[in-house]
Write an enzyme that holds these catalytic residues in place. Structure first.
Site, PDB file in Angstrom:
ATOM      1  N   SER A 160       1.256 123.787 -67.112  1.00  0.00           N
ATOM      2  CA  SER A 160       1.920 125.006 -66.632  1.00  0.00           C
ATOM      3  C   SER A 160       0.844 126.007 -66.225  1.00  0.00           C
ATOM      4  CB  SER A 160       2.778 125.605 -67.747  1.00  0.00           C
ATOM      5  OG  SER A 160       3.198 126.918 -67.410  1.00  0.00           O
ATOM      6  N   TYR A 173       3.423 127.775 -76.677  1.00  0.00           N
ATOM      7  CA  TYR A 173       3.607 127.158 -75.357  1.00  0.00           C
ATOM      8  C   TYR A 173       2.277 127.125 -74.596  1.00  0.00           C
ATOM      9  CZ  TYR A 173       5.779 126.103 -70.835  1.00  0.00           C
ATOM     10  OH  TYR A 173       6.123 125.519 -69.638  1.00  0.00           O
TER      11      TYR A 173
HETATM   12  N1  LIG Z   1      10.645 125.077 -64.889  1.00  0.00           N
HETATM   13  C1  LIG Z   1       9.512 125.783 -64.818  1.00  0.00           C
HETATM   14  O1  LIG Z   1       9.478 126.894 -64.241  1.00  0.00           O
HETATM   15  C2  LIG Z   1       8.234 125.253 -65.415  1.00  0.00           C
HETATM   16  C3  LIG Z   1       7.054 125.979 -65.211  1.00  0.00           C
HETATM   17  C4  LIG Z   1       5.852 125.482 -65.729  1.00  0.00           C
HETATM   18  C5  LIG Z   1       5.844 124.299 -66.446  1.00  0.00           C
HETATM   19  N2  LIG Z   1       7.012 123.631 -66.654  1.00  0.00           N
HETATM   20  C6  LIG Z   1       6.936 122.401 -67.439  1.00  0.00           C
HETATM   21  O2  LIG Z   1       7.676 121.381 -66.788  1.00  0.00           O
HETATM   22  C7  LIG Z   1       8.247 120.497 -67.763  1.00  0.00           C
HETATM   23  C8  LIG Z   1       9.760 120.455 -67.574  1.00  0.00           C
HETATM   24  O3  LIG Z   1      10.272 121.764 -67.761  1.00  0.00           O
HETATM   25  P1  LIG Z   1      11.784 122.136 -67.407  1.00  0.00           P
HETATM   26  O4  LIG Z   1      11.773 123.502 -66.850  1.00  0.00           O
HETATM   27  O5  LIG Z   1      12.418 121.054 -66.644  1.00  0.00           O
HETATM   28  O6  LIG Z   1      12.408 122.246 -68.889  1.00  0.00           O
HETATM   29  P2  LIG Z   1      13.781 121.696 -69.504  1.00  0.00           P
HETATM   30  O7  LIG Z   1      13.934 122.356 -70.820  1.00  0.00           O
HETATM   31  O8  LIG Z   1      14.887 121.857 -68.523  1.00  0.00           O
HETATM   32  O9  LIG Z   1      13.492 120.142 -69.695  1.00  0.00           O
HETATM   33  C9  LIG Z   1      12.675 119.676 -70.740  1.00  0.00           C
HETATM   34  C10 LIG Z   1      13.217 118.346 -71.206  1.00  0.00           C
HETATM   35  O10 LIG Z   1      12.408 117.915 -72.321  1.00  0.00           O
HETATM   36  C11 LIG Z   1      13.278 117.417 -73.319  1.00  0.00           C
HETATM   37  N3  LIG Z   1      12.716 117.520 -74.672  1.00  0.00           N
HETATM   38  C12 LIG Z   1      12.483 118.651 -75.392  1.00  0.00           C
HETATM   39  N4  LIG Z   1      12.088 118.341 -76.644  1.00  0.00           N
HETATM   40  C13 LIG Z   1      12.060 116.975 -76.715  1.00  0.00           C
HETATM   41  C14 LIG Z   1      11.760 116.053 -77.745  1.00  0.00           C
HETATM   42  N5  LIG Z   1      11.435 116.448 -78.994  1.00  0.00           N
HETATM   43  N6  LIG Z   1      11.840 114.728 -77.479  1.00  0.00           N
HETATM   44  C15 LIG Z   1      12.201 114.296 -76.236  1.00  0.00           C
HETATM   45  N7  LIG Z   1      12.521 115.129 -75.228  1.00  0.00           N
HETATM   46  C16 LIG Z   1      12.449 116.446 -75.455  1.00  0.00           C
HETATM   47  C17 LIG Z   1      14.530 118.298 -73.206  1.00  0.00           C
HETATM   48  O11 LIG Z   1      15.662 117.712 -73.852  1.00  0.00           O
HETATM   49  C18 LIG Z   1      14.669 118.450 -71.713  1.00  0.00           C
HETATM   50  O12 LIG Z   1      15.475 117.440 -71.143  1.00  0.00           O
HETATM   51  C19 LIG Z   1       7.839 121.063 -69.123  1.00  0.00           C
HETATM   52  O13 LIG Z   1       6.657 120.427 -69.565  1.00  0.00           O
HETATM   53  C20 LIG Z   1       7.551 122.513 -68.819  1.00  0.00           C
HETATM   54  O14 LIG Z   1       6.673 123.096 -69.749  1.00  0.00           O
HETATM   55  C21 LIG Z   1       8.204 124.078 -66.165  1.00  0.00           C
END
Ligand SMILES: NC(=O)c1ccc[n+]([C@@H]2O[C@H](COP(=O)([O-])OP(=O)(O)OC[C@H]3O[C@@H](n4cnc5c(N)ncnc54)[C@H](O)[C@@H]3O)[C@@H](O)[C@H]2O)c1
Length: 279
Positions: A160, A173
């Site tokens: 991120s 985080y």
């Molecule tokens: N959406 C954004 O703006 C953004 C920005 C920067 C980084 N990210 C990164 O991208 C990735 C996806 O983020 P997102 O926005 O889609 O989040 P999200 O919360 O929609 O999806 C995360 C997924 O991980 C799963 N998860 C959480 N804990 C878990 C566990 N213990 N075991 C198995 N699965 C587990 C959740 O059930 C979910 O389906 C993450 O690593 C996040 O940090 C997202």
């Protein structure tokens, strides 16, 4: 990517959000995808939906399994099932899952509670320890896999921009996201020299994923639902990010055989902006 070769891809956190978008993107393109997630409701929903993403002529297989990435025994069992499902071969491991919600999340670090330490443990376990263990366990599968021409399987870690840019009260985080960059760098050197396995990271900025969940599938809302003009204008690129932006970065890294240990920032330019005190 290796021409038109159909890949075998493992995605963590593939039941919702960016992971679900990647699942759909790669399955639609004819690749086989194995998804791990701990969210039972989203997993059940995605299992009902995924078959509709495949074209009628596609030979791709897909599987979506319950796995709590905080649990090392769960991870070991999952990788064994990936091995069986994909006949001992894996082309791409995408460490995407993260505990983005939680009771202790967003509390100030001075908070004197067990919950804030539980949140720390969870984020480090899901966002850092699980990618390390998955990477280790998947080495034998990735060695026989193939990504770019002449290159075996590859690992892509989703970090991120918060690894570099902080917001109040997000220590766990940020630590996990910065940690995975160190892990990416170190693994790229170890696994590169020993096996030619490439390891890279994608650093998303603001990626709007409200449409990538079961609840949203029942509505006709577009991906940009809920975003304002100010949200778009805040980005030098003129809009908020979407899952496709991450899929393009992941595809680039899969297919680029001379790129390893790198960080690809996908943030619409926000990280390059000078920030002044608010008036
Ligand atoms: N959406 C954004 O703006 C953004 C920005 C920067 C980084 N990210 C990164 O991208 C990735 C996806 O983020 P997102 O926005 O889609 O989040 P999200 O919360 O929609 O999806 C995360 C997924 O991980 C799963 N998860 C959480 N804990 C878990 C566990 N213990 N075991 C198995 N699965 C587990 C959740 O059930 C979910 O389906 C993450 O690593 C996040 O940090 C997202």
């Amino acid at each position: 990517m290796s021409g038109t070769q159909a890949l075998k891809i493992l995605i963590t956190g593939g039941a919702r959000g960016i992971g679900r978008g990647l699942f759909r993107h790669f399955l639609r393109a004819g690749h086989s995808v194995y998804v791990l997630d701990s969210n039972t409701a989203e997993l059940e929903h995605v299992k009902k939906t995924a078959e509709t993403w495949k074209s009628a002529s596609s030979q791709a297989v897909w599987k979506a399994s319950l796995c709590d990435l905080r649990d090392r025994a769960n991870i070991k069992a999952a990788v064994e099932d990936v091995r069986i499902t994909f006949d001992g071969k894996l082309d791409v491991l995408i460490n995407n899952a993260m505990a983005t919600e939680g009771v202790g999340a967003g509390r100030p670090m001075e908070d004197d509670s067990d919950e804030i330490m539980d949140d720390w443990d969870t984020k480090i376990a899901v966002g850092l320890t699980a990618p390390y263990l998955l990477g280790r366990l998947c080495v034998p599968l990735l060695k026989t896999g193939s990504s770019a021409p002449g290159s075996p399987g590859t690992i892509i870690n989703i970090s991120s921009t918060r690894a570099y840019q902080a917001e109040d009260n997000h220590e766990a985080y940020s630590a996990a996201k910065a940690g995975i960059l160190g892990l990416t760098q170190s693994m790229s050197v170890s696994l590169g020299h020993r096996h030619k396995i490439r390891v890279n990271a994608v650093l998303p900025g603001w990626i709007h994923v409200m449409n990538e969940r079961a609840e949203a599938d029942g509505s006709s809302a577009g991906w940009e639902e809920g975003l304002t003009k100010e949200d778009a204008d805040w980005h030098p690129a003129g809009r908020v990010g979407k899952v496709d932006d991450i899929a393009k970065a992941v595809e680039y890294l899969i297919g680029s055989g001379f790129v390893t240990g790198q960080e690809v920032v996908v943030d619409g330019g926000v990280g390059r902006k000078m920030v002044y005190p608010e008036e």
